[in-house]
Structures are given as structure tokens and as C-alpha cells.
Design a protein around this motif. Structure first.
Motif, PDB file in Angstrom:
ATOM      1  N   ASN A  64       0.804  -1.229   0.000  1.00  0.00           N
ATOM      2  CA  ASN A  64       0.000   0.000   0.000  1.00  0.00           C
ATOM      3  C   ASN A  64       0.835   1.277   0.000  1.00  0.00           C
ATOM      4  O   ASN A  64       0.298   2.353   0.282  1.00  0.00           O
ATOM      5  CB  ASN A  64      -1.014   0.000   1.149  1.00  0.00           C
ATOM      6  N   LEU A  65       2.108   1.188  -0.356  1.00  0.00           N
ATOM      7  CA  LEU A  65       2.931   2.408  -0.352  1.00  0.00           C
ATOM      8  C   LEU A  65       2.333   3.504  -1.231  1.00  0.00           C
ATOM      9  O   LEU A  65       2.213   4.654  -0.811  1.00  0.00           O
ATOM     10  CB  LEU A  65       4.363   2.091  -0.784  1.00  0.00           C
ATOM     11  N   LEU A  66       1.961   3.165  -2.458  1.00  0.00           N
ATOM     12  CA  LEU A  66       1.483   4.210  -3.374  1.00  0.00           C
ATOM     13  C   LEU A  66       0.268   4.930  -2.809  1.00  0.00           C
ATOM     14  O   LEU A  66       0.139   6.146  -2.937  1.00  0.00           O
ATOM     15  CB  LEU A  66       1.146   3.610  -4.744  1.00  0.00           C
ATOM     16  N   ALA A  67      -0.623   4.166  -2.171  1.00  0.00           N
ATOM     17  CA  ALA A  67      -1.850   4.783  -1.648  1.00  0.00           C
ATOM     18  C   ALA A  67      -1.580   5.583  -0.376  1.00  0.00           C
ATOM     19  O   ALA A  67      -2.356   6.474  -0.029  1.00  0.00           O
ATOM     20  CB  ALA A  67      -2.889   3.699  -1.363  1.00  0.00           C
ATOM     21  N   ALA A  68      -0.479   5.284   0.310  1.00  0.00           N
ATOM     22  CA  ALA A  68      -0.248   5.866   1.639  1.00  0.00           C
ATOM     23  C   ALA A  68       0.423   7.228   1.598  1.00  0.00           C
ATOM     24  O   ALA A  68       0.289   8.005   2.553  1.00  0.00           O
ATOM     25  CB  ALA A  68       0.596   4.909   2.479  1.00  0.00           C
ATOM     26  N   VAL A  69       1.146   7.507   0.520  1.00  0.00           N
ATOM     27  CA  VAL A  69       1.866   8.787   0.472  1.00  0.00           C
ATOM     28  C   VAL A  69       0.856   9.923   0.330  1.00  0.00           C
ATOM     29  O   VAL A  69       0.022   9.928  -0.574  1.00  0.00           O
ATOM     30  CB  VAL A  69       2.884   8.802  -0.690  1.00  0.00           C
ATOM     31  N   ILE A  70       0.917  10.860   1.258  1.00  0.00           N
ATOM     32  CA  ILE A  70      -0.062  11.947   1.278  1.00  0.00           C
ATOM     33  C   ILE A  70       0.307  13.034   0.292  1.00  0.00           C
ATOM     34  O   ILE A  70      -0.549  13.621  -0.362  1.00  0.00           O
ATOM     35  CB  ILE A  70      -0.154  12.537   2.707  1.00  0.00           C
ATOM     36  N   ASN A  71       1.599  13.320   0.193  1.00  0.00           N
ATOM     37  CA  ASN A  71       2.031  14.415  -0.665  1.00  0.00           C
ATOM     38  C   ASN A  71       3.251  13.961  -1.452  1.00  0.00           C
ATOM     39  O   ASN A  71       4.252  13.550  -0.875  1.00  0.00           O
ATOM     40  CB  ASN A  71       2.384  15.630   0.203  1.00  0.00           C
TER      41      ASN A  71
ATOM     42  N   ASN B  38       3.122  13.084   5.550  1.00  0.00           N
ATOM     43  CA  ASN B  38       1.797  13.351   6.122  1.00  0.00           C
ATOM     44  C   ASN B  38       1.964  14.374   7.238  1.00  0.00           C
ATOM     45  O   ASN B  38       2.541  14.065   8.278  1.00  0.00           O
ATOM     46  CB  ASN B  38       1.206  12.042   6.667  1.00  0.00           C
ATOM     47  N   THR B  39       1.495  15.598   7.015  1.00  0.00           N
ATOM     48  CA  THR B  39       1.726  16.683   7.975  1.00  0.00           C
ATOM     49  C   THR B  39       0.559  16.904   8.933  1.00  0.00           C
ATOM     50  O   THR B  39       0.537  17.887   9.675  1.00  0.00           O
ATOM     51  CB  THR B  39       2.021  17.999   7.225  1.00  0.00           C
ATOM     52  N   HIS B  40      -0.414  15.999   8.934  1.00  0.00           N
ATOM     53  CA  HIS B  40      -1.594  16.198   9.789  1.00  0.00           C
ATOM     54  C   HIS B  40      -1.199  16.117  11.271  1.00  0.00           C
ATOM     55  O   HIS B  40      -0.595  15.131  11.708  1.00  0.00           O
ATOM     56  CB  HIS B  40      -2.648  15.149   9.469  1.00  0.00           C
ATOM     57  N   ARG B  41      -1.573  17.174  12.005  1.00  0.00           N
ATOM     58  CA  ARG B  41      -1.164  17.276  13.421  1.00  0.00           C
ATOM     59  C   ARG B  41      -1.760  16.174  14.289  1.00  0.00           C
ATOM     60  O   ARG B  41      -1.233  15.885  15.374  1.00  0.00           O
ATOM     61  CB  ARG B  41      -1.569  18.644  13.982  1.00  0.00           C
ATOM     62  N   ILE B  42      -2.843  15.579  13.859  1.00  0.00           N
ATOM     63  CA  ILE B  42      -3.501  14.546  14.673  1.00  0.00           C
ATOM     64  C   ILE B  42      -2.545  13.378  14.967  1.00  0.00           C
ATOM     65  O   ILE B  42      -2.774  12.592  15.878  1.00  0.00           O
ATOM     66  CB  ILE B  42      -4.786  14.038  13.959  1.00  0.00           C
ATOM     67  N   HIS B  43      -1.449  13.290  14.183  1.00  0.00           N
ATOM     68  CA  HIS B  43      -0.524  12.163  14.344  1.00  0.00           C
ATOM     69  C   HIS B  43       0.733  12.496  15.157  1.00  0.00           C
ATOM     70  O   HIS B  43       1.540  11.607  15.421  1.00  0.00           O
ATOM     71  CB  HIS B  43      -0.113  11.621  12.973  1.00  0.00           C
TER      72      HIS B  43
END
Lengths: 167, 155
Positions: A64-71, B38-43
Motif C-alpha cells: 500500500n505504499l502508493l496509496a499511503a503517500v499523502i504528498n 503526512n503533515t496532519h497534526r492529529i498524528h
């Protein structure tokens, strides 16, 4: 903005519209860091010689690496981050960046081909469906986004269907 | 249970697979946010998490997914493959929580020398047993694992 006719009309206008983004090259370092963060010990993700012995050209990404990267980019300047730390201008197609509460409603991932280090990946996102539901706290919209991740040759590596709830 | 022990276990509809226990930590949740940008502060920001109504910072939904994926690929072994994973996060988990994953075989379909196995998965919190995530996975394994070769082990 609440859940109203204008929001629904805006979303419906987005249904079927494809948004394509070049995510970039998946490096062995990115894969190794992701696997370490998860706590993976599978040598397929960290040992290129082992991966080659299993028939891959290089290390392989956890599923799931591809789906997990947020930015996938460098990130916005600090004055363009929301109070919660996320980017003000990164939002789902058709969804306003302020005024609605966005909740995850699940994800279905299909892993078609292994993601091997060196792959240059593109993602296409389509809002596939807009549904309405009456929740205990008022009306709710149920959106389904379909993401296809493809390699440089255009072959699908992975598909993800995300359910997003708006309230 | 090691991968080789998995490969000796019988593959029958209704069988419950060996559970996996994973202790999470704030360091892990931080590293996962860093690795996924992932920069969301909740984490990572307890004050923010408390203001949002949680006791402390939360495990990312994709980290839940990664643990479930790992459970499946460990069970699939070197000759197996995870085909699909669908999941729904139902309750939060705090960083530091121990998460327990267990799967039940709900379907087996034979296709030549390969078999496609459907696993119904649940991830629960160690602290109170509440279900955090429910999921369904499709895993392909060599059909030879269906042959009931229990390797001399019990049951």
C-alpha cells in the motif's frame, strides 16, 4: 458551506473527469524508509540481491505504499497550511477546501503489478460516484474516488477506490 | 508464527489463521508520517489531538492498512501474492496501542496450480479488544498448500 444543492451540483459536474498527476520515481530509499516505518522485515523491500533472486529488477514496495503517500511534492509554504497541518490547496476534486467535514469511509486496493524501485508513477483520479445519505447529524454525501497508478509504460500497478464521506 | 509455519498450516474455509500482534509507538507513527509526507497534526501533536476530542495522537489509517497488508503477505509467503485488500477503519487507535490482527478463511477458489483465498480480517486494540479495522483480502497461493500437507504438525 454546508451540504446543499450547489455543492452537489459541483460534485456531479466532476463525475467522470480524469485528473492526472505525475507522482515521480519510486526510489529504493523511499521503499526502504516506508518498510522500516511499518516495521516490515521482508527482505523483498530492503535487499536488492534478494529481490533479484526472486525475479525482480530491484527492491519491491510494500503493497500500500502508493496509496499511503499523502504528498508527492515538496509541500506548501507554512502560510498555506491549515490549522490541522494539512495543505490548504490539496483537496479532492469537487470538494471545497473549507466548510465541509471530510471523513474516510474505507478503501479498496487492487494490486495488479509489483511496484519495483525505479518505476516512474502517474496517478489518475476520477470521482466515480456521488451518493446522498441522511445521517444522524444531517445530510451526508458519499463519494467514491477511483485512483489508478500506472508505470512509465502505462501499465496499471494498482487501483484504489476510496470512499469519502462529507458532512 | 513464521512464514514456513504458515505454509504448513491447513487452508480450509472457516479456519482461523494465527494472529499477529504489533506494538505501535509514537516513534513509529512519527516515522510513518515522515515517510509518507503526512503533515496532519492529529498524528504528532497531542494538544491538537486533545482539542479534537482524542486522548492522544492517532495511528494513521494507512498504517492500519500497512499492518493488514503485512499480515496477508506474511501468510501468503514467498510463493504467494496479495491481490486485493479492502478495509474500513471503524475506531481510532492511539500511538502506543498494541494492535492484534487475525484472519479467517472465508473462501477458497482453485485455478490450475494457484488458489485464490479470501480472508476476512479484523484488527483489534490490545487495550480493550475493540475492533479498529475490518477488512477483506484476496491472496493467491500455490494450490499445493491446499493439499492438507500439515507437515506432521498438529491438526
Amino acid at each position: 458551506m454546508a451540504i446543499d444543492g450547489a455543492l452537489i451540483a459541483g460534485l456531479q459536474a466532476q463525475v467522470g473527469v480524469e485528473h492526472v498527476e505525475l507522482l515521480g520515481e519510486i526510489s529504493a530509499e523511499m521503499i526502504g524508509r516506508y518498510a522500516a516505518a511499518v516495521g516490515e522485515s521482508n527482505p523483498l523491500y530492503s535487499d536488492a540481491a534478494y529481490a533479484r533472486s526472486r525475479g525482480y529488477a530491484d527492491v519491491v514496495a510494500p503493497p500500500n505504499l502508493l496509496a499511503a503517500v499523502i504528498n508527492w511534492g515538496p509541500g506548501a509554504p507554512y502560510d498555506r497550511l491549515r490549522d490541522d497541518g494539512t495543505e490548504a490547496e490539496k483537496h479532492l476534486p469537487g470538494v471545497p477546501s473549507q466548510g465541509v467535514r471530510v471523513m474516510g469511509g474505507g478503501e479498496e486496493m487492487t494490486f495488479t503489478r509489483p511496484v519495483v524501485a525505479g518505476a516512474v508513477v502517474t496517478r489518475s483520479t476520477v470521482l466515480a460516484e456521488v451518493g446522498e445519505r441522511s445521517g444522524t447529524q444531517g445530510p451526508m454525501l458519499v463519494l467514491r474516488y477511483s485512483d489508478h497508478y500506472r508505470d512509465g509504460a502505462g501499465a496499471v500497478l494498482m487501483e484504489s477506490v476510496r470512499t469519502v464521506l462529507l458532512r | 508464527m513464521s512464514a514456513s509455519e504458515h505454509e504448513r498450516a491447513p487452508v480450509d474455509v472457516g479456519s482461523t489463521l494465527a494472529a499477529m500482534s504489533q506494538a505501535t509507538s509514537k516513534v513509529q507513527v512519527f516515522r510513518y508520517s515522515a515517510a509518507t509526507w503526512n503533515t496532519h497534526r492529529i498524528h504528532y501533536d497531542k494538544d491538537y489531538a486533545v482539542a479534537e476530542g482524542y486522548p492522544d495522537v492517532l495511528v494513521q489509517s494507512h498504517l492500519h492498512g500497512a499492518l493488514l497488508a503485512r499480515y496477508c503477505t506474511d501468510w501468503a509467503g514467498e510463493e504467494g501474492r496479495l491481490i486485493s485488500l479492502g478495509l474500513r477503519v471503524r475506531r481510532f487507535a492511539l500511538a502506543g496501542e498494541t494492535l492484534n490482527v487475525v484472519g479467517v478463511i472465508s473462501a477458497v477458489a482453485l485455478a490450475g496450480e494457484r488458489a485464490r483465498v479470501t480472508l476476512d480480517l479484523a484488527e483489534t486494540r490490545g487495550s480493550d479488544g475493540e475492533v479498529c479495522v475490518t477488512a477483506s483480502a484476496s491472496v493467491e497461493i500455490p494450490a499445493s498448500r491446499l493439499a492438507g500437507d500439515a507437515g506432521g504438525g498438529p491438526g
